[in-house]
Design a protein around this motif. Structure first.
Motif, mmCIF file in Angstrom:
data_model
loop_
_atom_site.group_PDB
_atom_site.id
_atom_site.type_symbol
_atom_site.label_atom_id
_atom_site.label_comp_id
_atom_site.label_asym_id
_atom_site.label_seq_id
_atom_site.Cartn_x
_atom_site.Cartn_y
_atom_site.Cartn_z
ATOM 1 N N MET A 1 0.979 -1.116 0.017
ATOM 2 C CA MET A 1 0.081 0.027 -0.038
ATOM 3 C C MET A 1 0.975 1.247 0.126
ATOM 4 O O MET A 1 1.756 1.328 0.607
ATOM 5 N N SER A 2 0.420 2.172 -0.724
ATOM 6 C CA SER A 2 1.173 3.539 -0.809
ATOM 7 C C SER A 2 0.533 4.709 -1.006
ATOM 8 O O SER A 2 -0.929 4.561 -1.278
ATOM 9 N N GLU A 11 5.343 4.546 1.280
ATOM 10 C CA GLU A 11 4.800 3.211 1.775
ATOM 11 C C GLU A 11 4.066 3.626 2.962
ATOM 12 O O GLU A 11 4.590 4.232 4.028
ATOM 13 N N LEU A 12 2.773 2.894 2.921
ATOM 14 C CA LEU A 12 2.157 3.110 4.251
ATOM 15 C C LEU A 12 2.507 2.240 5.181
ATOM 16 O O LEU A 12 3.055 1.089 4.970
ATOM 17 N N PRO A 13 2.412 2.365 6.522
ATOM 18 C CA PRO A 13 2.859 1.361 7.698
ATOM 19 C C PRO A 13 1.991 0.090 7.303
ATOM 20 O O PRO A 13 0.949 0.156 7.015
ATOM 21 N N VAL A 47 -5.325 18.248 7.263
ATOM 22 C CA VAL A 47 -4.552 18.191 6.070
ATOM 23 C C VAL A 47 -5.714 17.988 4.853
ATOM 24 O O VAL A 47 -6.748 17.896 5.032
ATOM 25 N N LEU A 48 -4.986 18.061 3.398
ATOM 26 C CA LEU A 48 -5.761 17.695 2.410
ATOM 27 C C LEU A 48 -5.693 16.318 1.980
ATOM 28 O O LEU A 48 -4.497 16.037 1.827
ATOM 29 N N LEU A 49 -6.845 15.530 1.548
ATOM 30 C CA LEU A 49 -6.576 14.340 1.207
ATOM 31 C C LEU A 49 -7.630 14.385 -0.069
ATOM 32 O O LEU A 49 -8.696 14.568 0.000
ATOM 33 N N ASP A 50 -6.837 14.100 -1.259
ATOM 34 C CA ASP A 50 -7.296 14.550 -2.624
ATOM 35 C C ASP A 50 -8.080 15.631 -2.539
ATOM 36 O O ASP A 50 -9.084 15.909 -3.329
ATOM 37 N N GLY A 66 -3.282 5.026 -1.950
ATOM 38 C CA GLY A 66 -3.732 5.188 -3.390
ATOM 39 C C GLY A 66 -4.121 6.554 -3.502
ATOM 40 O O GLY A 66 -4.698 7.040 -4.699
ATOM 41 N N ARG A 67 -3.945 7.507 -2.516
ATOM 42 C CA ARG A 67 -4.670 8.961 -2.449
ATOM 43 C C ARG A 67 -3.558 9.805 -2.362
ATOM 44 O O ARG A 67 -2.243 9.454 -2.210
#
Length: 170
Positions: A1-2, A11-13, A47-50, A66-67
């Protein structure tokens, strides 16, 4: 996952319990996103997510898979500041500065929301896709971001200047 953070893939934890806030601050070394209440009540972690504002303390890092995440570090640099960052300085929209990153990210998000025609509690015409960012509209939309130093007027002035001029040129 990234995830893409400020334009860079990360990379995500592996641990699905890690909050987006802790991922950004502790694992990626991005200290601009602040941990305030850690309960979603103060907005310091916004924060801004997409492109949409989220409270990173209430968002799991895996939800960003994926965002695109944008933090205050991704909005501008000391040599090339975002127009809103410049306006915050010009209008003294900060005192201690702790809430400022979340305030700025939230303001960028609220301008995008209004631009998409998303109404707020004080929007007069709920069917209009043209929402003017009046002082009342800005105050309502920023109500989830707390400033304990009392810089509210400077914050509203900075947002008004930045997005009123953007509306005038649009």
């Amino acid at each position: 996952m990234s995830v893409i953070v400020n334009g860079s893939p990360r990379e995500l934890p592996d641990d699905p319990r890690v909050s987006l806030l802790d991922f950004l601050r502790e694992r990626l070394g991005l200290p601009g996103t602040k941990k305030g209440c850690d309960q979603g009540a103060c907005g310091a972690c916004t924060v801004l997510l997409d492109g949409e504002r989220v409270l990173s303390c209430l968002t799991l890092a895996v939800q960003a898979d994926g965002r695109d995440v944008t933090t205050i570090e991704g909005l501008g640099t000391p040599g090339d500041q975002h127009p809103l960052q410049k306006a915050f300085i010009a209008h003294d929209g900060f005192q201690c500065g702790y809430c400022t990153p979340g305030q700025i990210c939230s303001a960028v998000g609220l301008a995008a929301e209004a631009g998409r025609g998303v109404p707020s509690h004080v929007t007069g015409d709920l069917t209009s896709e043209d929402i003017a960012l009046t002082r009342e509209e800005i105050r309502e939309r920023m109500s989830g971001n707390l400033c304990r130093c009392g810089a509210h007027n400077g914050i509203v002035d900075a947002i008004t200047e930045t997005y009123a001029s953007a509306e005038a040129t649009a």
